[in-house]
Design a protein around this motif. Structure first.
Motif, mmCIF file in Angstrom:
data_model
loop_
_atom_site.group_PDB
_atom_site.id
_atom_site.type_symbol
_atom_site.label_atom_id
_atom_site.label_comp_id
_atom_site.label_asym_id
_atom_site.label_seq_id
_atom_site.Cartn_x
_atom_site.Cartn_y
_atom_site.Cartn_z
ATOM 1 N N ILE A 428 0.842 -1.205 0.000
ATOM 2 C CA ILE A 428 0.000 0.000 0.000
ATOM 3 C C ILE A 428 0.873 1.248 0.000
ATOM 4 O O ILE A 428 0.621 2.208 -0.737
ATOM 5 N N TYR A 429 1.930 1.227 0.817
ATOM 6 C CA TYR A 429 2.826 2.387 0.854
ATOM 7 C C TYR A 429 3.535 2.577 -0.494
ATOM 8 O O TYR A 429 3.690 3.701 -0.980
ATOM 9 N N LYS A 430 3.944 1.467 -1.103
ATOM 10 C CA LYS A 430 4.617 1.558 -2.400
ATOM 11 C C LYS A 430 3.684 2.112 -3.477
ATOM 12 O O LYS A 430 4.111 2.859 -4.358
ATOM 13 N N GLU A 431 2.382 1.738 -3.383
ATOM 14 C CA GLU A 431 1.428 2.173 -4.405
ATOM 15 C C GLU A 431 0.971 3.613 -4.181
ATOM 16 O O GLU A 431 0.702 4.335 -5.137
ATOM 17 N N THR A 432 0.845 4.026 -2.926
ATOM 18 C CA THR A 432 0.319 5.371 -2.632
ATOM 19 C C THR A 432 1.416 6.397 -2.388
ATOM 20 O O THR A 432 1.154 7.609 -2.515
ATOM 21 N N LYS A 433 2.628 5.932 -2.005
ATOM 22 C CA LYS A 433 3.721 6.832 -1.619
ATOM 23 C C LYS A 433 3.281 7.794 -0.519
ATOM 24 O O LYS A 433 3.714 8.936 -0.457
ATOM 25 N N SER A 434 2.390 7.302 0.366
ATOM 26 C CA SER A 434 1.833 8.174 1.400
ATOM 27 C C SER A 434 1.746 7.431 2.722
ATOM 28 O O SER A 434 1.111 6.366 2.816
ATOM 29 N N LYS A 435 2.390 7.992 3.764
ATOM 30 C CA LYS A 435 2.269 7.419 5.107
ATOM 31 C C LYS A 435 0.859 7.610 5.647
ATOM 32 O O LYS A 435 0.342 6.758 6.381
ATOM 33 N N LYS A 436 0.232 8.725 5.261
ATOM 34 C CA LYS A 436 -1.127 9.008 5.733
ATOM 35 C C LYS A 436 -2.106 7.935 5.278
ATOM 36 O O LYS A 436 -2.850 7.369 6.091
ATOM 37 N N TRP A 437 -2.101 7.609 3.972
ATOM 38 C CA TRP A 437 -3.064 6.639 3.464
ATOM 39 C C TRP A 437 -2.709 5.219 3.899
ATOM 40 O O TRP A 437 -3.602 4.385 4.079
ATOM 41 N N THR A 438 -1.439 4.951 4.091
ATOM 42 C CA THR A 438 -1.052 3.639 4.629
ATOM 43 C C THR A 438 -1.567 3.483 6.053
ATOM 44 O O THR A 438 -2.075 2.414 6.440
ATOM 45 N N PHE A 439 -1.450 4.557 6.841
ATOM 46 C CA PHE A 439 -1.974 4.529 8.211
ATOM 47 C C PHE A 439 -3.498 4.369 8.202
ATOM 48 O O PHE A 439 -4.057 3.609 9.004
ATOM 49 N N MET A 440 -4.183 5.079 7.276
ATOM 50 C CA MET A 440 -5.630 4.951 7.179
ATOM 51 C C MET A 440 -6.025 3.537 6.770
ATOM 52 O O MET A 440 -7.034 2.997 7.245
ATOM 53 N N ALA A 441 -5.230 2.917 5.884
ATOM 54 C CA ALA A 441 -5.510 1.537 5.466
ATOM 55 C C ALA A 441 -5.377 0.573 6.637
ATOM 56 O O ALA A 441 -6.004 -0.492 6.652
ATOM 57 N N PHE A 442 -4.567 0.945 7.626
ATOM 58 C CA PHE A 442 -4.432 0.136 8.848
ATOM 59 C C PHE A 442 -5.556 0.438 9.839
ATOM 60 O O PHE A 442 -6.145 -0.486 10.430
ATOM 61 N N MET A 443 -5.875 1.700 10.027
ATOM 62 C CA MET A 443 -6.802 2.103 11.078
ATOM 63 C C MET A 443 -8.266 1.802 10.735
ATOM 64 O O MET A 443 -9.034 1.379 11.604
#
Length: 466
Positions: A428-443
């Motif tokens: 997810i991080y590799k595809e979005t290049k975003s810590k925010k959206w990776t965190f949202m994908a977790f939360m």
């Protein structure tokens, strides 16, 4: 001059407002339908076919498979068939693999004794590393070897595009894209791979919707937990083929619930964080083809199954070693593992689970396949990954820990809804290049998993079911 400029701005705003009113989902569908009808009439008037049996057969089958009435029931039946074949066919080879790896483990133990290896080295390498990886192989490989080829045959036949066509209407109604159904199908095998498959969605907004919600489709790493618990508790009063049918029905129900959650979360996100109008989706349905059974089965078994298994083993092996270490290092006379369990137990009880289950999911973050063996290790307090002899022994372990059907149901739901595995989060991080959206994908899935299990547990207490 200013008045004239103001009038022009008002006129422009009015034109845009009217254009937005015209650009509705229904109007776009009517335009596409009219274009298709006109092009079909032009083709009929200007093109002569010498052999049209194949096209007629395709149209007749499409009238059934893409029917607003029959399309969805057929999809459910197909899904049920795939799951039934996977469940019914995986038990025997899984048991044979487990027995084979157990036989090898005996010789590995003898080797470590022969060279007078320290007990901790045997524990880390054999009871942790070896058992963890072989559990993953024996649990994952047989279902994948059945699921992937069966699913590939449907794809090869040309049925999956019809699924996307049927699902497009539902996805558009929640602000998502019809192609998300294809990424969802990929998620049944591996959510990490499904994250990469979202590249087929051109719209960044709708692609993000797919990335944030694809986790609600159970991946292969969760099938073991879902199938085992469904067969042990939900189908416990049945035998033979009927038990398989009940287990399959429960699994299909769990999957449908995950799809409903996907739609609900997509709708919420499309109205809040990811506002926007769904882009139009025009899908050219390919003709039905006779599946190349041998090539398809070999390719799906070797390429997909082994690649996913390779990924799982790489991630699960360190988790198995970590589990052994936590279970064998004491602090104040109590292992680190039990300290974690005691800390998590109040939360687990409020969710209809317990501290051991939450601990297993935490340690299983790198790979969902490791959750069940870690849980067994914690229950038996052996400090090693346990391999029980039969499914009856497994159920008795759970019953001794106070499990009920509610515990099994909430663990299945938590397994379905909880955060993605470590590999998926990396993708997810590799595809979005975003810590925010990776965190949202977790939360997002974590909060939903906690909320759903909490509500069910409290309702069960309120109604006196526990």
């Amino acid at each position: 001059m200013e008045s004239q400029s103001l009038d022009q701005n008002q006129l422009l705003e009015e034109i845009l407002h009217q254009a937005e009113k015209l650009s509705t989902s229904d109007s776009r569908d009517r335009i596409v339908e009219k274009l298709y009808q006109n092009s079909s009439q032009l083709v009929q008037a200007g093109v002569t076919y010498t052999k049209n049996k194949h096209s007629q057969r395709t149209e007749k089958l499409d009238a059934i498979f893409t029917s607003p009435i029959l399309g969805f029931p057929i999809m459910l039946v197909m899904l049920g068939v795939v799951f039934y074949l996977t469940i019914a066919g995986a038990n025997v080879p899984s048991a044979m693999l487990a027995e084979f790896f157990g036989w090898i483990e005996g010789y590995l133990t003898l080797f470590f004794e022969m060279i007078n290896a320290p007990e901790w080295l045997h524990g880390v390498l054999v009871l942790g590393f070896y058992r963890g990886t072989t559990w993953v192989i024996s649990v994952m490989l047989p279902p994948m070897a059945i699921f992937f080829p069966t699913f590939a045959l449907f794809e090869n036949y040309g049925y999956l595009p019809r699924v996307a066509f049927n699902m497009d209407r539902l996805f558009k109604s929640v602000g998502a894209h019809g192609k998300q159904s294809l990424t969802m199908a990929m998620g049944f095998g591996c959510n990490a791979a499904a994250m990469m498959s979202t590249r087929i969605i051109e719209s960044p907004r709708e692609r993000m919707l797919a990335i944030l919600t694809n986790n609600f489709v159970p991946c292969n790493g969760r099938w073991g937990t879902l199938i085992v618990l469904a067969s042990l508790f939900m189908a416990s009063g049945f035998t033979g083929g009927m038990a398989m049918v009940v287990t399959t029905s429960v699994i299909v129900g769990i999957v449908l619930f995950g799809i409903i959650v996907t739609f609900f979360v997509s709708w919420i996100l499309s109205k809040t964080m990811l506002k926007g109008v769904p882009t139009h989706y025009t899908l050219e349905l390919p003709p039905y083809r006779k599946p190349k059974i041998f090539d398809t089965v070999i390719r799906a078994s070797l390429t997909k199954s082994l690649s996913v298994l390779n990924r799982a083993v790489k991630v699960a092996a360190p988790a198995a070693v970590l589990t052994w270490v936590f279970a064998n290092i004491d602090i104040g006379g109590t292992s680190i593992l039990l300290h974690i369990v005691q800390f998590l137990d109040p939360l687990g009880q409020s969710l209809g689970l317990d501290g051991y289950i939450l601990m297993a999911f935490l340690i299983g973050l790198p790979a969902n396949e490791i959750v069940l063996p870690v849980l067994l290790m914690g229950y038996l307090s052996t400090g090693e990954l346990i391999d029980v002899e039969g499914i009856g022994d497994l159920k008795q372990i759970f019953l001794d820990q106070g499990w009920t059907c509610l515990t099994a149901l909430n663990m299945m739901l938590f397994s379905l809804l909880h955060y993605p595995c470590g590999t998926t989060l990396i993708n997810i991080y590799k595809e979005t290049k975003s810590k925010k959206w990776t965190f949202m994908a977790f939360m997002i899935p974590t909060v939903i998993a906690l909320l759903v299990t909490f509500v069910i547990a409290q309702l069960a207490k309120l109604l006196g079911w526990v």
